[in-house]
Design a protein around this motif. Sequence first.
Motif, PDB file in Angstrom:
ATOM      1  N   TRP A 187       0.987  -1.312  -0.052  1.00 15.92           N
ATOM      2  CA  TRP A 187       0.039  -0.074  -0.192  1.00 15.92           C
ATOM      3  C   TRP A 187       0.784   1.192  -0.005  1.00 15.92           C
ATOM      4  N   ILE A 214      -2.177   3.984   7.605  1.00 13.54           N
ATOM      5  CA  ILE A 214      -2.183   2.481   7.063  1.00 13.54           C
ATOM      6  C   ILE A 214      -1.469   1.305   7.788  1.00 13.54           C
ATOM      7  N   SER A 266      -7.269  -1.287   2.105  1.00 12.36           N
ATOM      8  CA  SER A 266      -7.498  -1.217   0.651  1.00 12.36           C
ATOM      9  C   SER A 266      -8.470  -0.161   0.188  1.00 12.36           C
ATOM     10  N   ALA A 286      -6.239   3.135   1.502  1.00 14.99           N
ATOM     11  CA  ALA A 286      -4.635   3.498   1.247  1.00 14.99           C
ATOM     12  C   ALA A 286      -4.418   4.075   0.017  1.00 14.99           C
ATOM     13  N   ASP A 287      -4.623   5.008  -0.097  1.00 13.28           N
ATOM     14  CA  ASP A 287      -4.483   5.816  -1.408  1.00 13.28           C
ATOM     15  C   ASP A 287      -4.193   7.146  -1.066  1.00 13.28           C
TER      16      ASP A 287
END
Length: 688
Positions: A120, A133, A144, A147-148
């Motif tokens: 990630w 995270i 998910s 995690a951006d």
Amino acid sequence: MDLKGAPPKNSDFTMAEDSEYLKEQRQEIFLGKEEGLDVSLYSNPELNWLQMEQIRMGIKDKVDVSVYADPSYSYETMKQVRLSFYSSTNLIPYLERGFVDDELEQIRLALEDNLPIDMWLTDDMYVQQICEIRTGLYEELDVSVYADSQYNWMQMREIRLGLEKKLDVAMYTNCLFSHWQMEEIRLGLEAGLDVSSYARLILSSTDMKKKREELLKELTAEHLPAENLDIDIRSLMNCEFSIFVEDDGTKAFAFIPWLPGNMVTEADIYNELKKRGITVGIKQDVITEMIRKRRMNEKILIAEGTPAENGENGWYEFFVRLDLPRIPAPLPDGGVDYVNIEAFEMVDEGEKLAVYHPAQKGKDGQNIFGETLQATKGIEKKPLKGKGFMIAPDGVTYLSKLNGKFEYQNGQIIISNMIVVREDVTAVTGKLEVDGSVYVVGSVGSGGCIVATGDIIVEHNVETARLIAGGNVMIKKGSCSRYDCFIEAKGEVSGSFFEAANINCEGNVKANYIMNSNINTFGKVIVSGSKGMLLGGKICAVKGVDTYNLGNKSNIRTVLEVGKNALYDKKQSIYEEKKEQILGELSMLEEQWNRILKKVPSNREQAVLLVKQLNAAIVTKDKELAELEAEVSKLANITNPDMKAVIVRGNAYEGSSIEINKIKYTLSSRVVRVAFKLKNNNVVMVRL
């Protein structure tokens, strides 16, 4: 990795002479040298002292510091890379990707917990995002979802909190929502509201909050108890919660799980508290807020008693300094600053030394059940021991009985007579004999003689003179003569330098250089500093020698006799004579004992008294013998075969002779950084 400007390994780099180095940098290099480390790996002026510290600690722990010993890395980055070696994690790939400081710490912690952070992690993430995270992975959440890097860390946090409470976070994962908007949607979901009516980008977080509170009021109104109905509405609703009592009954926590339709009221909480017998320290405002804001899946403190406050232990308040720097400060070259040390504290007769503050009773507490928690009374300290002081009539104030030198050693106050001589001591002054200590503000010149039962401290120099002390001798600037300076001490002898001095003492001899002197000591001879040298003369030191340089380029003969030398043999002989004397006295006492047993005096009282006296005398002699045996054993163990009897931290030159336990070794050429020890009845040289 080579450091720019760093000297080559094993060079004669002298940090004290390099003006590029700050005091803190020189201290780090000095510490490394003292620990026997390769300081060339960080002797670079471009490194600040904090960076040097991280490299030094890595070298000490046998870490490959070359991967981070680069001035471009901050000390915090260096620290994280160093710590990663201890847990066998590899931060180098992340370092190369541009992660630094606290970012590396978060990555390291994740790797140590075997968390799949790599799945990630993107190069544009910063520390708070990485932390969110890592926290999610640790809690086994589906990271998910957030995690951006398009989410800031506060948005990530709101999504993570929703996942923790198993909410439908899809209602607010749109990255265009601010974290304040996300919070309002999350709080609505936690309360079981239909948030679709306000989970819209067009509404501000303030509008969302207003709409959420309106929906909450409507929901509460729908669940109010119905009047004039035969049905018990409460029996049809979920009402699940738990109360935990912890910390020995001083705290109670409430936990309301998030369940569809779970409607817990304040009355439910109070009824349960009453049922459990919890009556003290109930936090009514907290309970009201918990129910009103529907705080679920949280452990909330709702009742708290008063813990017992244990009494304070007794303590001594001192009015004289106990923190005198008895160990002299280091000089830039590693030597010792004997000149500026404060060796003692003077007190006057009747001066207040200390006051004892008795232990306090303490204050009882109360738990949440209304039971008393007994406080423990503080522990009293034992009265101070020592000599030269008295206790005032109040029983707690300690006063000096005389004008003299104050010392606090091993928990004891020692005040001894000290004569302060404010002029030079010479042949004209005459022989100075003192029952106590002597402090000479000036020097001791030609023909001067001082005999003291305590310490002798000389502020300046000693020339052709004789000093005899029952304690220590300190000559702050040093001693220089033509072999007609004689110093004897029961303790240690120290000074900046000794030239052509004759020294006999029981303790260590310490200086920054010693030249052409004859020294006999049961302790060590210690010469400090990168410029320090032990040159010429004869040194007999039972416990060994530790010097920076030994001899010089002119190959002046320097003789060292350590371990079981003539001084050792003489002491052992004295012990043997004393042992024979005690055994003889014991034999005589035992003969008298046997005679009494054969013919007991007719007078019973006289017989009992005689037996007691003889028994006490025998016990005393047995104790003396045991103490002597301990001293003999200690003497035998002074020269451990495994110990490095002679240590040379700099150069040892040809012409120096080293004798350990009467086994001789002569240096045939110059050597650097070596130690000499016994092995298989031979003197061997080992590298430091």
